[in-house]
Design a protein around this motif. Sequence first.
Motif, PDB file in Angstrom:
ATOM      1  N   VAL A  48       0.953  -1.038   0.097  1.00  0.00           N
ATOM      2  CA  VAL A  48       0.060  -0.003   0.052  1.00  0.00           C
ATOM      3  C   VAL A  48       0.886   1.259   0.049  1.00  0.00           C
ATOM      4  N   ASP A  49       1.906   1.295   0.786  1.00  0.00           N
ATOM      5  CA  ASP A  49       2.750   2.476   1.102  1.00  0.00           C
ATOM      6  C   ASP A  49       3.414   2.960  -0.417  1.00  0.00           C
ATOM      7  N   LYS A  99      -6.787   0.320  -1.087  1.00  0.00           N
ATOM      8  CA  LYS A  99      -6.132   0.555   0.002  1.00  0.00           C
ATOM      9  C   LYS A  99      -5.311   1.676  -0.319  1.00  0.00           C
ATOM     10  N   ALA A 100      -4.298   1.682  -1.323  1.00  0.00           N
ATOM     11  CA  ALA A 100      -3.587   2.786  -1.606  1.00  0.00           C
ATOM     12  C   ALA A 100      -4.219   4.044  -1.860  1.00  0.00           C
ATOM     13  N   LEU A 101      -5.318   3.941  -2.637  1.00  0.00           N
ATOM     14  CA  LEU A 101      -6.248   5.128  -2.861  1.00  0.00           C
ATOM     15  C   LEU A 101      -6.741   5.659  -1.650  1.00  0.00           C
ATOM     16  N   ARG A 102      -7.286   4.714  -0.693  1.00  0.00           N
ATOM     17  CA  ARG A 102      -7.950   5.410   0.579  1.00  0.00           C
ATOM     18  C   ARG A 102      -6.692   5.993   1.265  1.00  0.00           C
ATOM     19  N   GLU A 103      -5.542   5.517   1.245  1.00  0.00           N
ATOM     20  CA  GLU A 103      -4.311   6.241   1.913  1.00  0.00           C
ATOM     21  C   GLU A 103      -4.194   7.462   1.374  1.00  0.00           C
ATOM     22  N   VAL A 104      -4.308   7.614  -0.121  1.00  0.00           N
ATOM     23  CA  VAL A 104      -4.050   8.868  -0.407  1.00  0.00           C
ATOM     24  C   VAL A 104      -5.027   9.821  -0.269  1.00  0.00           C
ATOM     25  N   TYR A 105      -6.302   9.244  -0.362  1.00  0.00           N
ATOM     26  CA  TYR A 105      -7.860  10.238  -0.373  1.00  0.00           C
ATOM     27  C   TYR A 105      -8.101  10.344   1.357  1.00  0.00           C
TER      28      TYR A 105
END
Length: 398
Positions: free
Chosen positions: A263-264, A303-309
């Motif tokens: 994700v990171d 999950k990565a998109l959620r991390e960004v948004y």
Amino acid sequence: MSTVVVSGLGVTSPSGLDLDTFWANLAAGRSSFTPARALPDSGVIAAEIDEAADFSGLPIPVPAACDRNAVLAVSAAMQALADAGLTQGSVAPERIAVILGNGGGGLTSLDTQYERLFVENKRPHPFSVVRAMGSSSASWVSIACGAQGPCFVIASACASATHAIGVAAQLVRSGIVDVAITGGTEAPLSRGTLMAWNGMKIMSRTGCRPFSRDRDGLVVGEGAGILVLEREDHARARGRHPKIAVAGFGCGADAGDIVAPTVDGMARAMRAALADAGLSSRDIDYVNAHGTGTRANDMTEVKALREVYGPGAIPPVSSTKGTTGHALGAAGALEAVATVLAMTHSVAPPTANLTEQDPELDIDAIPLRSRAMPIRAAMSNSFAFGGLNASLILRHVS
């Protein structure tokens, strides 16, 4: 730094051998999957260009020295140059770069020559080396187009083409070249390559279904996508008025597992691309996802998109691999072309074959049907084996 615009597009793919057909199939969510010709009766499916496609008229002086991946690249490049209104001599040849992504090189030629050597006990073809070398596609495009500037291939697995477009944009932005012919190409549908992918147990036997509850893997494809990039002032000086700019590029490595994404790492690439473009995540109207249809990739990318948004709304997201298949090193190029077309038509292409979304994936995945919507800025993602991540930001030219 200058604004870098997209002045021409070209595509050679199972979803279409020209831009109009390609876009019509994308917008309709029509899949291009058929039984793999190299593995008959095996149950393996692939996204293959029609066997009847004729590439004999291309300006390739020594066809016997040309692998299929280079043929596809030259076909798409000639379309892109015509779309850009560029002819040989209209730009100083030393000011034109050719930067392509290619994950595997001449895989079809390698397979053919290994069979010739080890099965038929014959000498390899005298052009085997130049067919198989990883840089051959860029060399053949430079020969066909008369481009004498920087010329090389970037090989970073399934992020290859996105890396190539990002690097090409930086060459143009910095003034090192005036024009860049960039994108990616791949022709991996040989018997040996398909068997190798099949051995990983991540290939679908029924069809690629990104983000779907019942997704069961990817479908390997072939194809080439080419973009002509130039400075906005350079394009306008020759009477062109491009609508879309390559505004940002971000990339990085997970430095972790050779196959499992993180994700990171994905989030860092997206944030870097946004920062390069001078935009926030809220400025993005549409995301063309990497979206391979494997359980791990789709889950990690969301999950990565959620991390960004963060807790806010993620913009509509679709994966065009449900239509085109996964063209490996060329995937990011086909998806960049798709994203430019989506922005031009103000229509987000659907995620094909998505009949029931995985409830764990909290995105608007544009299932089955395209959606008319303004797309002022968009993100296109590519995430590869080896933990190699790349994102592009495209925006309308003001």
